[in-house]
Design a protein around this motif. Structure first.
Motif, PDB file in Angstrom:
ATOM      1  N   GLY A   1     -13.450  14.460   6.267  1.00 16.38           N
ATOM      2  CA  GLY A   1     -12.635  13.321   6.667  1.00 16.38           C
ATOM      3  C   GLY A   1     -13.154  11.984   6.164  1.00 16.38           C
ATOM      4  O   GLY A   1     -12.692  10.930   6.618  1.00 16.38           O
TER       5      GLY A   1
ATOM      6  N   SER B   1     -15.678  14.328  10.882  1.00 15.61           N
ATOM      7  CA  SER B   1     -16.696  13.378  10.414  1.00 15.61           C
ATOM      8  C   SER B   1     -17.721  13.226  11.521  1.00 15.61           C
ATOM      9  O   SER B   1     -17.505  13.674  12.650  1.00 15.61           O
ATOM     10  CB  SER B   1     -16.081  12.022  10.066  1.00 15.61           C
TER      11      SER B   1
ATOM     12  N   ARG C   1      -9.067   2.664   7.294  1.00 19.22           N
ATOM     13  CA  ARG C   1      -7.917   3.544   7.054  1.00 19.22           C
ATOM     14  C   ARG C   1      -7.108   3.648   8.336  1.00 19.22           C
ATOM     15  O   ARG C   1      -7.657   3.700   9.428  1.00 19.22           O
ATOM     16  CB  ARG C   1      -8.427   4.926   6.615  1.00 19.22           C
TER      17      ARG C   1
ATOM     18  N   ALA D   1      -4.523   5.163  11.295  1.00 19.64           N
ATOM     19  CA  ALA D   1      -4.481   6.446  11.990  1.00 19.64           C
ATOM     20  C   ALA D   1      -3.611   7.446  11.239  1.00 19.64           C
ATOM     21  O   ALA D   1      -3.922   8.640  11.173  1.00 19.64           O
ATOM     22  CB  ALA D   1      -3.960   6.244  13.414  1.00 19.64           C
TER      23      ALA D   1
ATOM     24  N   ASP E   1      -5.636   8.677   8.367  1.00 19.17           N
ATOM     25  CA  ASP E   1      -6.611   9.654   8.855  1.00 19.17           C
ATOM     26  C   ASP E   1      -5.970  11.027   8.977  1.00 19.17           C
ATOM     27  O   ASP E   1      -6.514  12.035   8.512  1.00 19.17           O
ATOM     28  CB  ASP E   1      -7.146   9.241  10.231  1.00 19.17           C
ATOM     29  N   ARG E   2      -4.802  11.047   9.609  1.00 19.00           N
ATOM     30  CA  ARG E   2      -4.146  12.335   9.856  1.00 19.00           C
ATOM     31  C   ARG E   2      -3.775  13.024   8.550  1.00 19.00           C
ATOM     32  O   ARG E   2      -3.956  14.240   8.406  1.00 19.00           O
ATOM     33  CB  ARG E   2      -2.903  12.124  10.725  1.00 19.00           C
TER      34      ARG E   2
ATOM     35  N   LEU F   1      -6.896  14.558   7.055  1.00 17.78           N
ATOM     36  CA  LEU F   1      -7.385  15.714   7.802  1.00 17.78           C
ATOM     37  C   LEU F   1      -6.500  16.933   7.601  1.00 17.78           C
ATOM     38  O   LEU F   1      -6.994  18.057   7.424  1.00 17.78           O
ATOM     39  CB  LEU F   1      -7.492  15.370   9.289  1.00 17.78           C
TER      40      LEU F   1
ATOM     41  N   ASP G   1     -17.268  10.098  16.396  1.00 16.07           N
ATOM     42  CA  ASP G   1     -16.139  10.240  15.471  1.00 16.07           C
ATOM     43  C   ASP G   1     -14.955   9.471  16.045  1.00 16.07           C
ATOM     44  O   ASP G   1     -14.691   9.541  17.242  1.00 16.07           O
ATOM     45  CB  ASP G   1     -15.780  11.724  15.307  1.00 16.07           C
ATOM     46  N   HIS G   2     -14.242   8.744  15.197  1.00 12.60           N
ATOM     47  CA  HIS G   2     -13.099   7.968  15.690  1.00 12.60           C
ATOM     48  C   HIS G   2     -11.776   8.704  15.501  1.00 12.60           C
ATOM     49  O   HIS G   2     -10.728   8.203  15.905  1.00 12.60           O
ATOM     50  CB  HIS G   2     -13.026   6.618  14.971  1.00 12.60           C
ATOM     51  N   MET G   3     -11.803   9.919  14.900  1.00 13.75           N
ATOM     52  CA  MET G   3     -10.550  10.574  14.531  1.00 13.75           C
ATOM     53  C   MET G   3     -10.146  11.736  15.433  1.00 13.75           C
ATOM     54  O   MET G   3      -8.992  11.829  15.862  1.00 13.75           O
ATOM     55  CB  MET G   3     -10.629  11.061  13.076  1.00 13.75           C
ATOM     56  N   VAL G   4     -11.053  12.649  15.697  1.00 15.51           N
ATOM     57  CA  VAL G   4     -10.719  13.858  16.467  1.00 15.51           C
ATOM     58  C   VAL G   4     -11.700  13.951  17.627  1.00 15.51           C
ATOM     59  O   VAL G   4     -12.835  14.394  17.464  1.00 15.51           O
ATOM     60  CB  VAL G   4     -10.804  15.130  15.599  1.00 15.51           C
TER      61      VAL G   4
ATOM     62  N   HIS H   1      -6.376  16.982  20.376  1.00 14.84           N
ATOM     63  CA  HIS H   1      -6.311  16.382  19.037  1.00 14.84           C
ATOM     64  C   HIS H   1      -6.523  17.463  17.983  1.00 14.84           C
ATOM     65  O   HIS H   1      -5.762  17.567  17.012  1.00 14.84           O
ATOM     66  CB  HIS H   1      -7.418  15.326  18.864  1.00 14.84           C
TER      67      HIS H   1
END
Length: 268
Positions: A69, A103, A118, A120, A123-124, A127, A155-158, A163
């Protein structure tokens, strides 16, 4: 209940030595550490010998400086190629698969500049693209890629189980059989992110393909206040039959701490 331990937590120089200790204190397997620079592929002769000697090595946990990611395209490409190499290595030794977060330590919205470079949506897209390629490779090799949600500080994404489940289902709707993908649920992260850890596990159901065990404070199971009975009951409810891998920091005497975990978990 099958319990594994991350290799670097076990005493001993060789995998065979670590295995002897692991069996003596009640472990059923060893989870490998997947460092960068194609280290796992380079270890294949060692791993094959260990498997011939009876060491059970079902999974490897990715431990690299960057992940699939990453913000940088070249770093993403390198991470994907390295994880594919690890998937192939695990297939070579008859393992189950590879565990990786999207990440780790890449960005935190809780620290300046507070806004990631980047969106959201971006990000998706990244991923889903990475999971699609890795899932296809895993399926071809007959193993699985387990996506591990991490807490918001790492991690800020998942961050939550739902999620990760949504991403895996999104890849499935894009035409990939989700047989190559699964969720890795970390109990330490559940404790931080989920309102009800057991309900989060039940919501993911059969997508839960791997479990990483640490207590509420990140130390060995038994050193914190996690409600292990409810977590283990939820895993039983969804039909989870994989390993609980001890992946944690150690409090107190390290050898004694590692040795204490199997009996503690089996008593819950």
């Amino acid at each position: 209940m099958k319990i594994a331990c991350l290799e670097h937590l076990l005493p001993g120089d060789r995998l065979q030595d670590k295995w002897e200790f692991a069996l003596r204190v009640g472990y059923d397997a060893i989870e490998l550490r997947g460092r960068g620079a194609y280290t796992l592929r380079q270890r294949l002769p060692e791993l094959r010998r260990a498997v011939r000697d009876g060491v059970v090595l079902p999974t490897v946990s990715v431990d690299m400086r960057h992940f699939f990611g990453a913000f940088d395209r070249e770093l993403r490409r390198d991470a994907i190629d390295q994880v594919k190499s690890q998937l192939s290595a695990m297939a070579d030794i008859g393992g189950r698969g590879v565990v990786t977060p999207a990440s780790r330590g890449m960005f935190s919205p809780l620290l300046p500049p507070f806004r990631p470079p980047r969106s959201a949506e971006g990000d998706r897209d990244v991923l889903v693209e990475g999971l699609t390629e890795l899932g296809r490779h895993a399926e071809k090799e007959g193993v699985r890629l387990f996506l591990e949600p991490l807490n918001r500080y790492e991690d800020h994404m998942v961050n939550r189980v739902d999620h990760g489940a949504e991403l895996i289902r999104a890849v499935g709707t894009a035409g990939l059989c989700v047989g190559g993908l699964g969720l890795a649920v970390g109990t330490f992260h559940l404790n931080i992110e989920e309102d009800h850890p057991a309900l989060a596990i039940r919501g993911a159901g059969r997508l839960v393909g791997h479990v990483l065990a640490a207590d509420s404070n990140g130390f060995q199971p038994g050193a914190g206040h996690l409600e292990w009975s409810s977590v283990l009951s939820a895993l039983s409810c969804v039909g989870y039959d994989g390993f609980l891998t001890v992946k944690c920091r150690l409090r107190g005497d390290e050898v004694a701490a590692v040795a204490s975990v199997p009996a503690f978990l089996r008593s819950r």
